[in-house]
Design a protein around this motif. Sequence first.
Motif, PDB file in Angstrom:
ATOM      1  N   CYS A 370       0.779  -1.131  -0.093  1.00  0.00           N
ATOM      2  CA  CYS A 370       0.090   0.090   0.196  1.00  0.00           C
ATOM      3  C   CYS A 370       0.887   1.205  -0.089  1.00  0.00           C
ATOM      4  CB  CYS A 370      -0.892   0.067   1.109  1.00  0.00           C
ATOM      5  SG  CYS A 370      -1.988  -1.467   1.207  1.00  0.00           S
ATOM      6  N   GLY A 371       2.229   1.137  -0.137  1.00  0.00           N
ATOM      7  CA  GLY A 371       2.804   2.308   0.095  1.00  0.00           C
ATOM      8  C   GLY A 371       3.793   2.524  -1.393  1.00  0.00           C
ATOM      9  N   GLY A 372       4.812   1.601  -1.344  1.00  0.00           N
ATOM     10  CA  GLY A 372       5.941   1.804  -2.601  1.00  0.00           C
ATOM     11  C   GLY A 372       5.128   1.412  -3.801  1.00  0.00           C
ATOM     12  N   THR A 373       4.419   0.149  -3.612  1.00  0.00           N
ATOM     13  CA  THR A 373       3.753  -0.249  -4.975  1.00  0.00           C
ATOM     14  C   THR A 373       2.706   0.681  -5.710  1.00  0.00           C
ATOM     15  OG1 THR A 373       3.998  -2.480  -4.463  1.00  0.00           O
ATOM     16  CG2 THR A 373       2.715  -2.043  -6.057  1.00  0.00           C
ATOM     17  N   ILE A 374       2.046   1.202  -4.879  1.00  0.00           N
ATOM     18  CA  ILE A 374       0.868   2.186  -5.238  1.00  0.00           C
ATOM     19  C   ILE A 374       1.461   3.426  -5.864  1.00  0.00           C
ATOM     20  CG2 ILE A 374       0.689   3.722  -3.357  1.00  0.00           C
ATOM     21  CD1 ILE A 374      -2.576   3.367  -3.762  1.00  0.00           C
ATOM     22  N   GLY A 375       2.730   3.883  -5.467  1.00  0.00           N
ATOM     23  CA  GLY A 375       3.635   4.811  -6.041  1.00  0.00           C
ATOM     24  C   GLY A 375       4.099   4.718  -7.480  1.00  0.00           C
ATOM     25  N   PRO A 444       3.763  11.055   3.107  1.00  0.00           N
ATOM     26  CA  PRO A 444       3.510  11.947   1.977  1.00  0.00           C
ATOM     27  C   PRO A 444       2.542  11.424   0.865  1.00  0.00           C
ATOM     28  CG  PRO A 444       6.000  11.883   2.414  1.00  0.00           C
ATOM     29  CD  PRO A 444       5.428  10.931   3.271  1.00  0.00           C
ATOM     30  N   ASN A 445       2.508  10.056   0.949  1.00  0.00           N
ATOM     31  CA  ASN A 445       1.418   9.449   0.025  1.00  0.00           C
ATOM     32  C   ASN A 445       0.162   9.855   0.138  1.00  0.00           C
ATOM     33  OD1 ASN A 445       3.261   8.097  -1.760  1.00  0.00           O
ATOM     34  ND2 ASN A 445       3.163   5.968  -0.741  1.00  0.00           N
ATOM     35  N   LEU A 467       6.028  14.482  -4.084  1.00  0.00           N
ATOM     36  CA  LEU A 467       5.886  13.737  -2.773  1.00  0.00           C
ATOM     37  C   LEU A 467       5.684  12.273  -3.054  1.00  0.00           C
ATOM     38  CD1 LEU A 467       3.090  16.136  -1.029  1.00  0.00           C
ATOM     39  CD2 LEU A 467       5.558  16.072  -0.385  1.00  0.00           C
ATOM     40  N   ILE A 468       4.992  11.593  -4.092  1.00  0.00           N
ATOM     41  CA  ILE A 468       4.885  10.195  -4.200  1.00  0.00           C
ATOM     42  C   ILE A 468       6.265   9.644  -4.458  1.00  0.00           C
ATOM     43  CG2 ILE A 468       3.598   8.674  -5.746  1.00  0.00           C
ATOM     44  CD1 ILE A 468       1.321  10.702  -5.931  1.00  0.00           C
ATOM     45  N   GLY A 469       6.910  10.615  -5.540  1.00  0.00           N
ATOM     46  CA  GLY A 469       8.256   9.932  -5.832  1.00  0.00           C
ATOM     47  C   GLY A 469       9.211   9.862  -4.690  1.00  0.00           C
ATOM     48  N   LEU A 470       9.109  10.943  -3.932  1.00  0.00           N
ATOM     49  CA  LEU A 470      10.097  11.109  -2.632  1.00  0.00           C
ATOM     50  C   LEU A 470       9.748   9.525  -1.601  1.00  0.00           C
ATOM     51  CD1 LEU A 470      12.292  12.842  -1.379  1.00  0.00           C
ATOM     52  CD2 LEU A 470      10.106  13.768   0.095  1.00  0.00           C
ATOM     53  N   MET A 475      10.867   3.827   0.187  1.00  0.00           N
ATOM     54  CA  MET A 475      10.401   2.643   0.362  1.00  0.00           C
ATOM     55  C   MET A 475      11.405   1.522  -0.598  1.00  0.00           C
ATOM     56  SD  MET A 475       8.397   0.220   1.494  1.00  0.00           S
ATOM     57  CE  MET A 475       6.964   0.927   2.273  1.00  0.00           C
ATOM     58  N   PHE A 476      11.629   1.783  -1.611  1.00  0.00           N
ATOM     59  CA  PHE A 476      12.083   0.953  -2.531  1.00  0.00           C
ATOM     60  C   PHE A 476      13.626   0.545  -2.042  1.00  0.00           C
ATOM     61  CE2 PHE A 476       9.445   2.668  -6.179  1.00  0.00           C
ATOM     62  CZ  PHE A 476       8.650   1.658  -5.996  1.00  0.00           C
ATOM     63  N   SER A 477      14.396   1.683  -1.603  1.00  0.00           N
ATOM     64  CA  SER A 477      15.723   1.651  -1.146  1.00  0.00           C
ATOM     65  C   SER A 477      15.999   0.975   0.192  1.00  0.00           C
ATOM     66  CB  SER A 477      16.536   3.107  -1.128  1.00  0.00           C
ATOM     67  OG  SER A 477      17.768   2.889  -0.575  1.00  0.00           O
TER      68      SER A 477
END
Length: 587
Positions: A370-375, A444-445, A467-470, A475-477
Amino acid sequence: MKIKHRKPQNFPHLPVTKQRRMMNQPGKWVALMAAIWIQAFTGTNFDFPSYSSNLKAALGMSQVELNYLAVASDVGKAFGWCSGIALLYFPSWVVMLMAASMGFLGYGLQWLLLQGIVSLPYSMVYLLCLLAGCSICWFNTICYVSCIQKFPANRALALSLIVSFNGVSAALYTLMTNAVDPNDASLYLLLNALVPLIISVVAFFPILHQPPAQPSSADATRNDSLTFICLYITAVITGLYLITFNSTPSSKYGAQILLAGAFALLLVPLCLPGIWSTHKWLFRIASTGLSSVLHFRFNLVNHELQQELINVESERSGTKVITPCDYKEKESISRKMMGKENLTVLEEEHSAKMLVRRLDFWLYFVAYFCGGTIGLVYSNNLGQISQSLGYSSLTSSLVTLYSSCSFFGRLISAGPDFMREYVVAANGKVHFARTGWLALALVPNPIAFILLAASGSEIALQIGTGLIGLSSGFMFSASVSITSELFGPNSSGVNHNILITNIPLGSFLYGVLAAVSYDSTAGSSNQTAATLGDVVVCIGRKCYLQTFIWWACISIVGLASCFLLFRRTKPAYDRHYESNPSKTQPF
């Protein structure tokens, strides 16, 4: 009385093997730079919005069908375990060339399709997108394994650094496209096919001739941390350069100059570790020679006195030598704690069966889902989002903005490691749980999606995208290091691939939700639809309004799940640093 003469203690010279190890020290940095270049030019899935509209028009697809192509690229990540198995039987350079070949075939045939040279059915294009996505995952696995092997003491810093450069891929490809032909969106596909192949050939030699991993001393680990600071500063300058000059319009000649500057900045990190390592090596050689001369002339060095001083210094610094009994005791305690519901020990190895039985893993899974994947799904739909709001000309700049902010988010994920290094040294009671930082990064999401739902202005679109990219970049890293901390570093290759199975699942569910809402809005009213060839394009804020509301609610669920994960794992982090007060870079 017989006087016993004590044998003079000569100051030990550096052994030949140690000198060679220090001389080969730049070798691991060259391997790190090779991983940075691979990551910087293999994040080809981030520029999908730049040519998605052209691909949609060429095949006459609906928005749902276009979403399936974006999902196909993410489905390739579900086969990441294949790259891990391949590394068991083949050298890393062979696996790297296999990854480059898959990307060359997957993107190259799609470029031929947009050029009208070949005609491909939808099912074949779907398989090509899947193959291209699989190549990205194979490249990532090679880089992760290389960093884990070469930097065991600074694993988190190395992983955060290379993963951050994966976020600037879209900005780099935008620069290259503008330098060649800014009006040809199909050029992205050609570059996606050729550039990773060329970079793989260039990185072939440092990957092939990597020196064997050597155990690092405390001084070497500290020196590596200082080198990482220089590398992170260079990375920040690179990101600021890309986000600043990519956002300003320029001519073809100006884009070529900017591209040359970007390549120059990517070459700078290659020089820093070599200069730093050579300087330290020369300094140690000089200091060793000077100490030997002084000892030979004055004979002031006494072995017993040296040993006593070392013991006193160890007592002052509070260091503790861990005996084999301590390891056995720690192992027995860990096994007892593993039987409990809460995770109380970090770096405990988890098998796949143990992993899926952990509530902490499923909280982590939901937070990522619900965090990284949705971005990531938002970035895949960025081309249609900007088109529906009437900002089609800003698609490339928005892709660059998302990419650059994702880059900075990945860099910020290394903040806990740097703060732990310097703050813990000053105050041993200060601890930083990485899961807590992850919860803050997901804040920020929902803010961004609420802002996008409330306003369709250009400023709102840019702020929301940033904000979504940040958040997604963080999350990915951070997820790679968190997986190693919570479920064991040796099992992280398998466990992390189990975790990222949520990417194709979320890409499908969130993408279908957005596509169905898009097509239904376009078909409900003729005023919100425009015809572009055989494709119906939705125009207006209503096209993604419901999607933004749903995505905001889903982001809140991910934030709540991550907060629960933080509350459950914080005692484990506290216990780890209380038992290891001098361990500033544990992972």
